[in-house]
Design a protein around this motif. Structure first.
Motif, PDB file in Angstrom:
ATOM      1  N   PRO A   1       0.806  -1.495   0.202  1.00  0.00           N
ATOM      2  CA  PRO A   1       0.330  -0.048   0.139  1.00  0.00           C
ATOM      3  C   PRO A   1       0.909   1.228   0.286  1.00  0.00           C
ATOM      4  CG  PRO A   1       0.038  -1.089   2.694  1.00  0.00           C
ATOM      5  CD  PRO A   1       0.522  -1.660   1.278  1.00  0.00           C
ATOM      6  N   GLY A   2       0.500   2.512  -1.124  1.00  0.00           N
ATOM      7  CA  GLY A   2       0.983   3.206  -0.706  1.00  0.00           C
ATOM      8  C   GLY A   2       2.424   3.085  -1.466  1.00  0.00           C
ATOM      9  N   ASP A   3       2.857   4.342  -0.875  1.00  0.00           N
ATOM     10  CA  ASP A   3       4.650   4.638  -1.936  1.00  0.00           C
ATOM     11  C   ASP A   3       5.192   3.797  -1.556  1.00  0.00           C
ATOM     12  OD1 ASP A   3       3.376   6.761  -2.994  1.00  0.00           O
ATOM     13  OD2 ASP A   3       4.371   8.189  -2.293  1.00  0.00           O
ATOM     14  N   VAL A   4       6.334   3.046  -2.396  1.00  0.00           N
ATOM     15  CA  VAL A   4       7.277   2.350  -2.515  1.00  0.00           C
ATOM     16  C   VAL A   4       8.740   2.350  -3.140  1.00  0.00           C
ATOM     17  CG1 VAL A   4       7.747   0.178  -2.255  1.00  0.00           C
ATOM     18  CG2 VAL A   4       6.240   0.173  -2.220  1.00  0.00           C
ATOM     19  N   THR A   5       9.470   2.336  -2.221  1.00  0.00           N
ATOM     20  CA  THR A   5      11.367   2.954  -2.553  1.00  0.00           C
ATOM     21  C   THR A   5      12.545   1.508  -2.385  1.00  0.00           C
ATOM     22  OG1 THR A   5      10.692   4.954  -2.067  1.00  0.00           O
ATOM     23  CG2 THR A   5      13.147   4.472  -2.616  1.00  0.00           C
ATOM     24  N   LEU A   6      12.661   1.093  -3.848  1.00  0.00           N
ATOM     25  CA  LEU A   6      13.694  -0.007  -3.361  1.00  0.00           C
ATOM     26  C   LEU A   6      15.501   0.697  -3.393  1.00  0.00           C
ATOM     27  CD1 LEU A   6      11.711  -2.773  -5.488  1.00  0.00           C
ATOM     28  CD2 LEU A   6      12.185  -2.852  -3.097  1.00  0.00           C
ATOM     29  N   ASN A   7      15.553   1.397  -2.092  1.00  0.00           N
ATOM     30  CA  ASN A   7      17.409   1.483  -2.915  1.00  0.00           C
ATOM     31  C   ASN A   7      18.332   0.299  -2.657  1.00  0.00           C
ATOM     32  OD1 ASN A   7      16.413   4.290  -2.976  1.00  0.00           O
ATOM     33  ND2 ASN A   7      15.537   3.931  -0.863  1.00  0.00           N
ATOM     34  N   PHE A   8      19.321   0.280  -3.441  1.00  0.00           N
ATOM     35  CA  PHE A   8      19.883   0.032  -3.681  1.00  0.00           C
ATOM     36  C   PHE A   8      21.048   0.259  -4.095  1.00  0.00           C
ATOM     37  CE2 PHE A   8      16.739  -3.943  -3.623  1.00  0.00           C
ATOM     38  CZ  PHE A   8      17.481  -4.520  -3.121  1.00  0.00           C
ATOM     39  N   ASP A   9      21.614   1.048  -3.708  1.00  0.00           N
ATOM     40  CA  ASP A   9      22.403   2.653  -3.721  1.00  0.00           C
ATOM     41  C   ASP A   9      23.406   2.183  -4.186  1.00  0.00           C
ATOM     42  OD1 ASP A   9      22.751   2.428  -1.441  1.00  0.00           O
ATOM     43  OD2 ASP A   9      22.620   4.329  -0.708  1.00  0.00           O
ATOM     44  N   LYS A  10      23.919   0.768  -3.406  1.00  0.00           N
ATOM     45  CA  LYS A  10      25.428   0.937  -4.123  1.00  0.00           C
ATOM     46  C   LYS A  10      26.003  -0.206  -5.393  1.00  0.00           C
ATOM     47  CE  LYS A  10      27.379   0.877   0.522  1.00  0.00           C
ATOM     48  NZ  LYS A  10      27.237   1.689   0.289  1.00  0.00           N
ATOM     49  N   GLY A  11      25.038   0.454  -6.141  1.00  0.00           N
ATOM     50  CA  GLY A  11      25.015  -0.311  -7.360  1.00  0.00           C
ATOM     51  C   GLY A  11      24.751  -1.666  -7.533  1.00  0.00           C
ATOM     52  N   GLY A  12      23.517  -2.441  -6.303  1.00  0.00           N
ATOM     53  CA  GLY A  12      23.180  -3.843  -6.564  1.00  0.00           C
ATOM     54  C   GLY A  12      21.961  -4.275  -7.436  1.00  0.00           C
ATOM     55  N   GLY A  13      21.824  -5.013  -7.930  1.00  0.00           N
ATOM     56  CA  GLY A  13      20.954  -5.492  -8.316  1.00  0.00           C
ATOM     57  C   GLY A  13      19.474  -6.002  -8.078  1.00  0.00           C
ATOM     58  N   ILE A  14      18.953  -6.111  -8.657  1.00  0.00           N
ATOM     59  CA  ILE A  14      17.178  -6.819  -8.195  1.00  0.00           C
ATOM     60  C   ILE A  14      17.025  -7.443  -9.816  1.00  0.00           C
ATOM     61  CG2 ILE A  14      15.084  -6.606  -7.543  1.00  0.00           C
ATOM     62  CD1 ILE A  14      15.765  -3.139  -6.998  1.00  0.00           C
ATOM     63  N   PRO A  15      17.219  -9.366  -8.592  1.00  0.00           N
ATOM     64  CA  PRO A  15      16.161 -10.107  -9.229  1.00  0.00           C
ATOM     65  C   PRO A  15      14.994 -10.590  -9.248  1.00  0.00           C
ATOM     66  CG  PRO A  15      17.239 -11.019  -7.890  1.00  0.00           C
ATOM     67  CD  PRO A  15      18.091  -9.660  -7.410  1.00  0.00           C
ATOM     68  N   ASN A  16      14.107  -9.863  -9.959  1.00  0.00           N
ATOM     69  CA  ASN A  16      12.771 -10.222 -10.083  1.00  0.00           C
ATOM     70  C   ASN A  16      12.050 -10.768 -10.601  1.00  0.00           C
ATOM     71  OD1 ASN A  16       9.666  -9.164  -9.076  1.00  0.00           O
ATOM     72  ND2 ASN A  16       9.513  -8.236 -10.700  1.00  0.00           N
ATOM     73  N   THR A  17      11.685 -11.938 -10.245  1.00  0.00           N
ATOM     74  CA  THR A  17      10.439 -13.721 -10.384  1.00  0.00           C
ATOM     75  C   THR A  17       9.099 -13.313 -10.131  1.00  0.00           C
ATOM     76  OG1 THR A  17      11.601 -15.282  -8.486  1.00  0.00           O
ATOM     77  CG2 THR A  17      12.478 -14.449 -10.127  1.00  0.00           C
ATOM     78  N   ALA A  18       8.822 -12.792  -9.506  1.00  0.00           N
ATOM     79  CA  ALA A  18       6.739 -12.345  -9.988  1.00  0.00           C
ATOM     80  C   ALA A  18       6.752 -11.194  -9.959  1.00  0.00           C
ATOM     81  CB  ALA A  18       7.116 -12.119  -8.144  1.00  0.00           C
ATOM     82  N   SER A  19       6.141 -10.276  -9.366  1.00  0.00           N
ATOM     83  CA  SER A  19       6.222  -8.839  -9.531  1.00  0.00           C
ATOM     84  C   SER A  19       6.179  -8.184  -8.591  1.00  0.00           C
ATOM     85  CB  SER A  19       4.205  -8.485  -9.471  1.00  0.00           C
ATOM     86  OG  SER A  19       3.631  -8.975  -8.455  1.00  0.00           O
ATOM     87  N   ILE A  20       5.688  -6.713  -8.667  1.00  0.00           N
ATOM     88  CA  ILE A  20       6.496  -5.879  -7.768  1.00  0.00           C
ATOM     89  C   ILE A  20       5.068  -4.404  -7.880  1.00  0.00           C
ATOM     90  CG2 ILE A  20       8.305  -3.965  -6.756  1.00  0.00           C
ATOM     91  CD1 ILE A  20      10.307  -5.705  -8.056  1.00  0.00           C
ATOM     92  N   THR A  21       5.173  -3.818  -6.265  1.00  0.00           N
ATOM     93  CA  THR A  21       3.161  -3.229  -6.685  1.00  0.00           C
ATOM     94  C   THR A  21       3.480  -2.877  -5.998  1.00  0.00           C
ATOM     95  OG1 THR A  21       2.238  -5.440  -8.467  1.00  0.00           O
ATOM     96  CG2 THR A  21       1.225  -3.533  -7.482  1.00  0.00           C
ATOM     97  N   ALA A  22       3.047  -1.090  -5.983  1.00  0.00           N
ATOM     98  CA  ALA A  22       3.049  -0.230  -5.588  1.00  0.00           C
ATOM     99  C   ALA A  22       1.492   0.599  -5.754  1.00  0.00           C
ATOM    100  CB  ALA A  22       3.952   0.820  -5.004  1.00  0.00           C
ATOM    101  N   SER A  23       0.666   0.748  -4.484  1.00  0.00           N
ATOM    102  CA  SER A  23      -0.984   1.174  -4.863  1.00  0.00           C
ATOM    103  C   SER A  23      -0.554   3.085  -4.614  1.00  0.00           C
ATOM    104  CB  SER A  23      -1.718   1.103  -3.516  1.00  0.00           C
ATOM    105  OG  SER A  23      -1.028   2.036  -2.638  1.00  0.00           O
ATOM    106  N   GLY A  24       0.577   3.789  -5.044  1.00  0.00           N
ATOM    107  CA  GLY A  24       1.281   4.839  -5.128  1.00  0.00           C
ATOM    108  C   GLY A  24       2.335   5.232  -6.068  1.00  0.00           C
ATOM    109  N   THR A  25       3.498   5.589  -5.753  1.00  0.00           N
ATOM    110  CA  THR A  25       4.436   5.823  -6.536  1.00  0.00           C
ATOM    111  C   THR A  25       5.641   4.221  -6.011  1.00  0.00           C
ATOM    112  OG1 THR A  25       4.340   7.949  -6.669  1.00  0.00           O
ATOM    113  CG2 THR A  25       6.106   6.760  -6.823  1.00  0.00           C
ATOM    114  N   LEU A  26       5.930   4.181  -7.313  1.00  0.00           N
ATOM    115  CA  LEU A  26       6.951   2.457  -7.192  1.00  0.00           C
ATOM    116  C   LEU A  26       8.572   3.244  -7.798  1.00  0.00           C
ATOM    117  CD1 LEU A  26       8.164  -0.457  -6.491  1.00  0.00           C
ATOM    118  CD2 LEU A  26       7.197  -0.859  -8.539  1.00  0.00           C
ATOM    119  N   MET A  27       9.358   3.458  -6.965  1.00  0.00           N
ATOM    120  CA  MET A  27      11.007   4.253  -7.234  1.00  0.00           C
ATOM    121  C   MET A  27      12.139   3.457  -6.712  1.00  0.00           C
ATOM    122  SD  MET A  27      12.032   7.229  -7.618  1.00  0.00           S
ATOM    123  CE  MET A  27      12.014   8.088  -6.981  1.00  0.00           C
ATOM    124  N   VAL A  28      12.734   2.375  -8.315  1.00  0.00           N
ATOM    125  CA  VAL A  28      13.762   1.609  -8.166  1.00  0.00           C
ATOM    126  C   VAL A  28      15.259   2.601  -8.146  1.00  0.00           C
ATOM    127  CG1 VAL A  28      14.131  -0.646  -8.671  1.00  0.00           C
ATOM    128  CG2 VAL A  28      12.208   0.308  -8.771  1.00  0.00           C
TER     129      VAL A  28
END
Length: 70
Positions: free
Chosen positions: A5-32
């Motif tokens: 629910p709401g806004d979601v932020t995923l921070n991997f600020d050291k240059g890391g990667g996100i392997p996504n095998t499903a879904s990433i959903t936010a009811s507001g803003t999604l920031m990656v």
């Protein structure tokens, strides 16, 4: 990942990667913030899986996968 629910932020600020095998959903803003975000199917080699259905059981063998996020 899941539905959040709401806004979601995923921070991997050291240059890391996100392997996504499903879904990433936010009811507001999604920031990656990541070096990479890779959507891919999650594949599993199975010997045999039995699932109960209304008429009895059904068997599945080989490679099965989940749908990757789009």
């Amino acid at each position: 990942m899941g539905i959040f629910p709401g806004d979601v932020t995923l921070n991997f600020d050291k240059g890391g990667g996100i392997p996504n095998t499903a879904s990433i959903t936010a009811s507001g803003t999604l920031m990656v913030n990541a070096g990479t975000l890779t959507n891919r199917a999650n594949q599993v080699n199975v010997d045999q899986i039995w699932s109960k259905v209304q008429a009895g059981y059904v068997g599945e063998t080989g490679t099965t996968s989940s749908r990757a996020a789009s």
